[in-house]
Design a protein around this motif. Structure first.
Motif, mmCIF file in Angstrom:
data_model
loop_
_atom_site.group_PDB
_atom_site.id
_atom_site.type_symbol
_atom_site.label_atom_id
_atom_site.label_comp_id
_atom_site.label_asym_id
_atom_site.label_seq_id
_atom_site.Cartn_x
_atom_site.Cartn_y
_atom_site.Cartn_z
ATOM 1 N N ALA A 1 -14.992 -3.173 9.794
ATOM 2 C CA ALA A 1 -14.148 -2.786 10.924
ATOM 3 C C ALA A 1 -13.306 -3.993 11.363
ATOM 4 O O ALA A 1 -13.716 -5.136 11.195
ATOM 5 C CB ALA A 1 -15.005 -2.309 12.086
ATOM 6 N N VAL A 2 -12.128 -3.708 11.904
ATOM 7 C CA VAL A 2 -11.231 -4.782 12.330
ATOM 8 C C VAL A 2 -11.861 -5.552 13.484
ATOM 9 O O VAL A 2 -12.379 -4.957 14.428
ATOM 10 C CB VAL A 2 -9.875 -4.192 12.774
ATOM 11 N N ARG A 3 -11.854 -6.886 13.378
ATOM 12 C CA ARG A 3 -12.350 -7.686 14.487
ATOM 13 C C ARG A 3 -11.197 -8.416 15.183
ATOM 14 O O ARG A 3 -11.244 -8.717 16.363
ATOM 15 C CB ARG A 3 -13.374 -8.696 13.977
ATOM 16 N N MET A 4 -10.172 -8.720 14.400
ATOM 17 C CA MET A 4 -9.027 -9.421 14.986
ATOM 18 C C MET A 4 -7.791 -9.137 14.140
ATOM 19 O O MET A 4 -7.872 -9.048 12.915
ATOM 20 C CB MET A 4 -9.295 -10.928 15.013
ATOM 21 N N LEU A 5 -6.665 -9.011 14.815
ATOM 22 C CA LEU A 5 -5.382 -8.788 14.137
ATOM 23 C C LEU A 5 -4.442 -9.911 14.531
ATOM 24 O O LEU A 5 -4.397 -10.272 15.702
ATOM 25 C CB LEU A 5 -4.735 -7.502 14.652
ATOM 26 N N ILE A 6 -3.713 -10.423 13.577
ATOM 27 C CA ILE A 6 -2.671 -11.389 13.939
ATOM 28 C C ILE A 6 -1.340 -10.862 13.421
ATOM 29 O O ILE A 6 -1.211 -10.550 12.231
ATOM 30 C CB ILE A 6 -2.976 -12.785 13.375
ATOM 31 N N LEU A 7 -0.387 -10.711 14.328
ATOM 32 C CA LEU A 7 0.898 -10.118 13.968
ATOM 33 C C LEU A 7 2.017 -11.138 14.173
ATOM 34 O O LEU A 7 2.053 -11.807 15.210
ATOM 35 C CB LEU A 7 1.174 -8.891 14.850
ATOM 36 N N PRO A 8 2.934 -11.246 13.211
ATOM 37 C CA PRO A 8 4.090 -12.127 13.417
ATOM 38 C C PRO A 8 5.097 -11.448 14.347
ATOM 39 O O PRO A 8 5.338 -10.248 14.230
ATOM 40 C CB PRO A 8 4.669 -12.284 12.012
ATOM 41 N N ALA B 1 -15.422 -17.800 20.385
ATOM 42 C CA ALA B 1 -15.757 -16.475 20.887
ATOM 43 C C ALA B 1 -16.253 -15.556 19.772
ATOM 44 O O ALA B 1 -17.160 -14.758 19.974
ATOM 45 C CB ALA B 1 -14.541 -15.858 21.566
ATOM 46 N N ALA B 2 -15.662 -15.672 18.607
ATOM 47 C CA ALA B 2 -15.922 -14.643 17.591
ATOM 48 C C ALA B 2 -16.813 -15.136 16.457
ATOM 49 O O ALA B 2 -16.904 -14.512 15.425
ATOM 50 C CB ALA B 2 -14.589 -14.170 17.020
ATOM 51 N N GLY B 3 -17.496 -16.255 16.657
ATOM 52 C CA GLY B 3 -18.351 -16.760 15.582
ATOM 53 C C GLY B 3 -17.545 -17.601 14.621
ATOM 54 O O GLY B 3 -16.369 -17.872 14.856
ATOM 55 N N ARG B 4 -18.155 -18.012 13.530
ATOM 56 C CA ARG B 4 -17.488 -18.928 12.625
ATOM 57 C C ARG B 4 -16.348 -18.213 11.885
ATOM 58 O O ARG B 4 -16.544 -17.171 11.278
ATOM 59 C CB ARG B 4 -18.494 -19.468 11.612
ATOM 60 N N ILE B 5 -15.171 -18.774 12.006
ATOM 61 C CA ILE B 5 -14.030 -18.171 11.323
ATOM 62 C C ILE B 5 -13.366 -19.254 10.505
ATOM 63 O O ILE B 5 -13.149 -20.359 10.983
ATOM 64 C CB ILE B 5 -12.997 -17.641 12.337
ATOM 65 N N SER B 6 -13.066 -18.971 9.288
ATOM 66 C CA SER B 6 -12.236 -19.919 8.550
ATOM 67 C C SER B 6 -11.000 -19.177 8.077
ATOM 68 O O SER B 6 -10.962 -17.951 8.032
ATOM 69 C CB SER B 6 -12.998 -20.522 7.377
ATOM 70 N N PHE B 7 -9.988 -19.938 7.727
ATOM 71 C CA PHE B 7 -8.711 -19.377 7.331
ATOM 72 C C PHE B 7 -8.887 -18.419 6.157
ATOM 73 O O PHE B 7 -8.234 -17.399 6.055
ATOM 74 C CB PHE B 7 -7.792 -20.541 6.954
ATOM 75 N N GLY B 8 -9.829 -18.751 5.262
ATOM 76 C CA GLY B 8 -10.032 -17.943 4.062
ATOM 77 C C GLY B 8 -10.546 -16.540 4.345
ATOM 78 O O GLY B 8 -10.385 -15.634 3.528
ATOM 79 N N ASP B 9 -11.179 -16.325 5.510
ATOM 80 C CA ASP B 9 -11.727 -15.000 5.815
ATOM 81 C C ASP B 9 -10.644 -13.999 6.166
ATOM 82 O O ASP B 9 -10.927 -12.818 6.317
ATOM 83 C CB ASP B 9 -12.663 -15.088 7.038
ATOM 84 N N VAL B 10 -9.445 -14.499 6.361
ATOM 85 C CA VAL B 10 -8.405 -13.607 6.858
ATOM 86 C C VAL B 10 -7.701 -12.925 5.700
ATOM 87 O O VAL B 10 -7.328 -13.557 4.714
ATOM 88 C CB VAL B 10 -7.406 -14.400 7.719
ATOM 89 N N GLU B 11 -7.531 -11.620 5.854
ATOM 90 C CA GLU B 11 -6.916 -10.817 4.817
ATOM 91 C C GLU B 11 -5.444 -10.616 5.193
ATOM 92 O O GLU B 11 -5.128 -10.397 6.354
ATOM 93 C CB GLU B 11 -7.667 -9.483 4.817
ATOM 94 N N MET B 12 -4.561 -10.714 4.214
ATOM 95 C CA MET B 12 -3.134 -10.473 4.473
ATOM 96 C C MET B 12 -2.781 -9.102 3.930
ATOM 97 O O MET B 12 -3.022 -8.828 2.761
ATOM 98 C CB MET B 12 -2.298 -11.499 3.705
ATOM 99 N N TYR C 1 -2.208 -10.058 9.538
ATOM 100 C CA TYR C 1 -3.392 -10.815 9.122
ATOM 101 C C TYR C 1 -4.590 -10.171 9.802
ATOM 102 O O TYR C 1 -4.597 -10.002 11.025
ATOM 103 C CB TYR C 1 -3.263 -12.280 9.542
ATOM 104 N N ILE C 2 -5.568 -9.769 8.987
ATOM 105 C CA ILE C 2 -6.664 -8.985 9.537
ATOM 106 C C ILE C 2 -7.974 -9.691 9.259
ATOM 107 O O ILE C 2 -8.207 -10.180 8.154
ATOM 108 C CB ILE C 2 -6.702 -7.587 8.889
ATOM 109 N N GLN C 3 -8.822 -9.749 10.284
ATOM 110 C CA GLN C 3 -10.169 -10.259 10.069
ATOM 111 C C GLN C 3 -11.140 -9.135 10.356
ATOM 112 O O GLN C 3 -11.011 -8.434 11.366
ATOM 113 C CB GLN C 3 -10.421 -11.442 10.991
ATOM 114 N N ARG C 4 -12.116 -8.932 9.461
ATOM 115 C CA ARG C 4 -13.055 -7.811 9.618
ATOM 116 C C ARG C 4 -14.475 -8.326 9.805
ATOM 117 O O ARG C 4 -14.797 -9.432 9.389
ATOM 118 C CB ARG C 4 -13.014 -6.925 8.370
#
Lengths: 262, 219
Positions: A135-142, A63-74, A127-130
């Motif tokens: 701008a924030v595109r996705m948030l991952i919350l524990p 859905a959101a295009g190519r995403i790899s684990f490394g793109d995610v900011e903690m 964990y934030i993906q921009r």
């Protein structure tokens, strides 16, 4: 001298000594194994957690295009203010440990403790993906909380509006296999995408229904069907979402994200 | 002597098999045999627990007062099972998640306590280890046979390798979903017992109650 009494007496002393000896040796062996193997077990759990995080990301990559684990900011979030903080390095921050440290956590009033966790750490990792503009595109919350007989720990992925759910995945639980453990079933996980966390007035509405969601009710936007036979586990998931997305959890942080301050 | 040791080890494989002759350990045999790999790991866990519990119980059999022998045996077995469970969690994590509670339930597997009480309490350490390993292998043989049949006919695979293409994958094999459900293990174990007893009629139990003859005749 009654030799029978002496034998009986000697017998019971011998019984106590033997039982004690066996108990001590068994306890030592079990503790030694547990302590020696614990690092391996923790490493397995962490690998499982990373795999769940990676699987949420890959599930959304279509859905959101190519995403790899490394793109995610903690980033570390101060839960009270909802602001980012650099008080601790998020890579080494251990929320579970912090929750037992009086300096790093505070008790939750019983009536607010929907997740059943008693103490809440002051900080949590988001964990934030921009996108390219930042701008924030996705948030991952524990999220975590008490289920039927174990702690349920998972990740909730929200889209850029900090409101609609992209995925909910549990990476650790020890509830009844085949019943409560169905929170890890792909079929149940598939119920979550598209559900909303907040209604228009900003109330937390997301959760798990008792039984099925009533047809035609406005709850259909917020609730998923409960798991039949696993009422306590379903309630646990319900409570932990209400807690972590509410005012005592990520509520202040999500409010900031919605104002574009994420 | 060597002959006797060999007999201790091999008797429980077919002729004195704990599952098919003594009908013990059925619970886990139903639960962990949906695929061959879980059956193999479970068998290895049971074999190691039985060898070690046989050795430990036999080692202390002369100093163990009769009045507390069962609780001591259970303590030893429980400790061994916890250790095996921890080892599985540390080194084969995925597998231990699939076996879930059934590793812990080895504690209550009647085979382990039965061998400790009836054999290890009366025999030397080496013989008890052989007896434990033999009974563990006897249990494992049935598990592996049932697991292989269930995985092959239920999923068309063995040890996770797809051998028959199922209809949903474009092949011509329609999986028997019954094989993945617990009752199928009952049927399969029943068939194995039938087959063994037809080869070894001395295993057939005499009926405890005969059919009552009606005394009157035409009533």
């Amino acid at each position: 001298m009654d030799s029978g009494a002496a034998t009986r007496n000697g017998g019971s002393i011998r019984a106590v000594v033997t039982a004690l000896g066996v108990a001590v040796i068994c306890a030592l062996l079990v503790s030694y194994t547990a302590v020696t193997l614990r690092p391996y077990y923790i490493a397995n759990l962490e690998a499982e957690r990373d795999a769940q995080l990676a699987s949420i990301l890959s599930a959304l990559s279509g859905a959101a295009g190519r995403i790899s684990f490394g793109d995610v900011e903690m980033r570390l979030v101060d839960l009270d203010s909802g602001a980012y903080t650099d008080a601790v390095d998020p890579l080494t921050y251990d929320a579970e440990k912090a929750a037992t440290d009086p300096a790093m956590s505070r008790p939750i009033a019983p009536e607010l403790d929907l997740a059943g966790i008693k103490r809440r750490p002051n900080y949590a990792v988001a964990y934030i993906q921009r996108d390219q503009s930042g701008a924030v595109r996705m948030l991952i919350l524990p999220v975590y909380g008490v289920g039927y007989q174990s702690t349920l720990s998972g990740y909730l992925a929200l889209s850029e509006d900090a409101n609609s759910v992209l995925a909910l995945r549990f990476y650790e639980q020890n509830d009844t296999p085949g019943i409560g453990a169905r929170i890890q079933d792909p079929a149940w996980e598939a119920l979550w995408p598209g559900k909303l966390v907040f209604d228009e007035d900003g109330n937390v509405r997301i959760g798990v229904a008792r039984g099925s969601v009533a047809i035609g009710s406005s709850d259909i936007d917020y609730l998923v069907d409960g798991i039949s036979g696993a009422t306590r586990t379903s309630l646990g998931v319900h409570g932990l979402l209400r807690f972590w997305l509410g005012e005592s959890g990520f509520g202040p942080y999500l409010a900031r994200v919605r104002k574009g301050e994420g | 002597m060597a002959n006797r040791a060999w007999k201790t080890l091999t008797a429980p494989l077919i002729s004195d098999n704990p599952i098919t002759l003594q009908i013990l350990g059925i619970c886990s045999a139903l639960a962990v045999t949906t695929s061959l790999d879980t059956a193999l790991v479970m068998s290895a866990a049971v074999i190691s627990v039985m060898a070690l519990s046989g050795a430990s119980v036999s080692l202390i059999r002369n100093v163990l007062p009769r009045s507390i022998r069962l609780i001591v045996q259970i303590t030893i077995i429980a400790s061994l099972v916890i250790i095996v469970d921890l080892v599985l969690k540390a080194f084969v994590f995925e597998m231990s998640k699939r076996l879930s509670v059934f590793v812990g339930l080895i504690i209550t597997n009647c085979i382990v306590l039965a061998r400790a009480e009836s054999f290890a309490m009366r025999n030397a350490v080496l013989a008890s280890i052989l007896d434990g390993v033999g009974n563990g292998i006897g249990y494992g043989l049935i598990l592996v046979a049932v697991g292989a049949v269930r995985e092959f006919f239920g999923k068309g695979s063995l040890l996770g390798t797809q051998l028959l293409m199922t209809a949903s994958q474009g092949g011509g094999f329609e999986p028997l979903h019954l094989m993945l459900l617990p009752p199928s293990a009952f049927f399969l174990i029943g068939v194995i017992i039938w087959w063994i007893r037809s080869k070894k009629p001395d295993q057939v139990e005499r009926p405890e109650y005969g059919i009552q003859e009606e005394p009157g005749g035409d009533g």
